[in-house]
Design an enzyme around this catalytic site. Structure first.
Site, PDB file in Angstrom:
ATOM      1  CG  HIS A  37      13.205  46.452  17.757  1.00 43.12           C
ATOM      2  ND1 HIS A  37      12.694  45.375  17.077  1.00 43.12           N
ATOM      3  CD2 HIS A  37      12.481  46.557  18.891  1.00 43.12           C
ATOM      4  CE1 HIS A  37      11.694  44.843  17.775  1.00 43.12           C
ATOM      5  NE2 HIS A  37      11.537  45.544  18.874  1.00 43.12           N
ATOM      6  CD  GLN A  61       6.141  43.437  28.336  1.00 40.51           C
ATOM      7  OE1 GLN A  61       7.102  43.881  28.951  1.00 40.51           O
ATOM      8  NE2 GLN A  61       5.781  43.904  27.143  1.00 40.51           N
ATOM      9  CE  LYS A 152       3.305  48.203  16.152  1.00 41.25           C
ATOM     10  NZ  LYS A 152       2.888  47.493  17.363  1.00 41.25           N
ATOM     11  CG  ASP A 153       4.578  49.321  21.509  1.00 36.89           C
ATOM     12  OD1 ASP A 153       3.703  48.456  21.425  1.00 36.89           O
ATOM     13  OD2 ASP A 153       5.668  49.231  20.911  1.00 36.89           O
ATOM     14  NE  ARG A 190       2.591  39.657  20.510  1.00 33.58           N
ATOM     15  CZ  ARG A 190       2.901  40.434  21.544  1.00 33.58           C
ATOM     16  NH1 ARG A 190       3.007  41.740  21.388  1.00 33.58           N
ATOM     17  NH2 ARG A 190       3.092  39.909  22.744  1.00 33.58           N
TER      18      ARG A 190
HETATM   19  P1  AMP Z   1       9.256  45.407  21.662  1.00 29.79           P
HETATM   20  O1  AMP Z   1      10.469  44.616  21.349  1.00 29.79           O
HETATM   21  O2  AMP Z   1       8.098  45.126  20.764  1.00 29.79           O
HETATM   22  O3  AMP Z   1       8.913  45.393  23.129  1.00 29.79           O
HETATM   23  O4  AMP Z   1       9.649  46.917  21.343  1.00 29.79           O
HETATM   24  C1  AMP Z   1      10.792  47.513  21.888  1.00 29.79           C
HETATM   25  C2  AMP Z   1      10.774  48.974  21.578  1.00 29.79           C
HETATM   26  O5  AMP Z   1      10.735  49.158  20.167  1.00 29.79           O
HETATM   27  C3  AMP Z   1       9.534  49.688  22.134  1.00 29.79           C
HETATM   28  O6  AMP Z   1       9.901  50.972  22.603  1.00 29.79           O
HETATM   29  C4  AMP Z   1       8.646  49.774  20.937  1.00 29.79           C
HETATM   30  O7  AMP Z   1       7.726  50.843  20.992  1.00 29.79           O
HETATM   31  C5  AMP Z   1       9.660  49.999  19.839  1.00 29.79           C
HETATM   32  N1  AMP Z   1       9.090  49.626  18.543  1.00 29.79           N
HETATM   33  C6  AMP Z   1       8.495  48.454  18.219  1.00 29.79           C
HETATM   34  N2  AMP Z   1       8.043  48.507  16.945  1.00 29.79           N
HETATM   35  C7  AMP Z   1       8.359  49.737  16.475  1.00 29.79           C
HETATM   36  C8  AMP Z   1       8.137  50.411  15.229  1.00 29.79           C
HETATM   37  N3  AMP Z   1       7.504  49.827  14.211  1.00 29.79           N
HETATM   38  N4  AMP Z   1       8.605  51.677  15.108  1.00 29.79           N
HETATM   39  C9  AMP Z   1       9.232  52.284  16.139  1.00 29.79           C
HETATM   40  N5  AMP Z   1       9.458  51.707  17.331  1.00 29.79           N
HETATM   41  C10 AMP Z   1       9.032  50.452  17.495  1.00 29.79           C
END
Ligand code: AMP
Length: 310
Positions: A37, A61, A152-153, A190
């Site tokens: 992040h 989601q 990552k996603d 996670r």
């Molecule tokens: P999340 O909080 O998991 O919904 O992720 C928020 C944003 O951070 C999304 O755009 C994810 O793809 C990005 N993100 C999560 N993990 C990573 C990572 N390891 N590297 C780069 N971006 C990430």
């Protein structure tokens, strides 16, 4: 740095910035911030006058039985981390601020939402309907010039890229590379669920992706053969939901590797569901090679990948 809880406050704050001619970058997250992040925040900080980080665990989601209730929530720490990276605003609304009574509209992106994680036998496209809906709302609330998402996603990124194009949203969707632990495990909120043993076994995802990369680098162009060569790396996982090679924009399976493709995995390790992916870019055919079938020179065009070349 200010933390805002209400859409009206966010709008007022950003209206002032816009009157001053300032550009706005949005980093949508579900919190429990880690270095992945923070890399998105750094990129947004470098490219915009005002940086907004949203922290919202989006209920629409999550699928029934998933970890909505136990998803890590640590707003105070997240706020400190975002501030330390130079964010200007943290937007952390409650669920009923985002989904007000009577909410009845969902955004649904067909095709790209329906494979991999969105396959009916897995999380289903309803997961991506929830993502598409909340991202559309956040983009409307903040009206940023740019919004930052992690590779990552990769499927989520493809869904959002598609929806921004299809709905003519006036925002630049900026993809950012996956940030990994030193041993290669993709950072994820996670990962805190993993025991020491599971943490070790979770590395199988990265090893399988690397093996797929090595196979393509060695000249293999048949996706089934690439997956077969790499699949053994996943043996230590508890359940492999999928290991597939798809087109990076449409998320549909490819029959032959003729350009950049995405190798994508979802697997369970203990009670934790992990995903990871790697862009595989076959080396271009040398310029002086003549295609034996039709006698034309092979293309020298390099597809200029944004991910990892192998
Ligand atoms: P999340 O909080 O998991 O919904 O992720 C928020 C944003 O951070 C999304 O755009 C994810 O793809 C990005 N993100 C999560 N993990 C990573 C990572 N390891 N590297 C780069 N971006 C990430």
């Amino acid at each position: 740095m200010r933390t805002l809880r209400h859409v009206a406050d966010l709008r007022a704050e950003l209206a002032q910035a816009r009157r001053n001619g300032e550009s706005v970058g949005l980093v949508p997250t579900m919190g429990a911030l880690h270095d992945g992040h923070l890399a998105l925040i750094d990129r947004a900080r470098a490219e915009n006058d005002v940086v907004v980080v949203s922290v919202f665990v989006n209920p629409t989601q999550f699928r029934p039985g998933e970890d909505l209730d136990r998803y890590p929530r640590q707003l105070e720490r997240d706020t400190e981390l975002a501030a330390a990276r130079g964010a200007d605003l943290v937007f952390a609304p409650e669920a009923d601020e985002v989904y007000r009574p009577g909410h009845a509209t969902m955004v649904s992106v067909s095709g790209v939402s329906e494979t991999l994680c969105g396959h009916p036998s897995r999380r289903g496209r309803e997961h991506f309907d929830g993502v598409a809906t909340v991202v559309t709302k956040l983009l409307n609330m903040a009206q940023p010039d740019r919004a930052y998402f992690g590779q990552k996603d990769a499927q989520q990124l493809a869904v959002i890229t598609r929806l921004a194009q299809d709905l003519d949203l006036p925002v630049e969707i900026v993809p950012c590379p996956t940030v990994r632990e030193p041993d290669g495990l993709a950072m994820s909120s996670r990962n805190v669920y993993l025991s020491a043993d599971e943490r070790e076994r979770a590395l199988g995802l990265w090893r399988a992706l690397q093996a797929a990369g090595a196979s393509v680098a060695g000249g293999e162009r048949n996706p089934a053969a690439v997956l077969a060569a790499a699949g053994a790396q996943l043996d230590a996982l508890d359940e492999v939901e999928y290991f597939e090679i798809v087109d990076p924009a449409t998320m549909q399976p490819v029959e032959r590797i003729g350009g950049p493709v995405l190798a994508a995995i979802a697997a369970r390790c203990g009670g934790t569901r992990l995903i990871d992916n790697l862009l595989l870019v076959p080396a271009p055919v040398p310029a002086n090679t003549v295609d034996g079938l039709d006698g034309l020179s092979a293309s020298t065009t390099n597809p200029a990948p944004q991910g990892v070349a192998v």
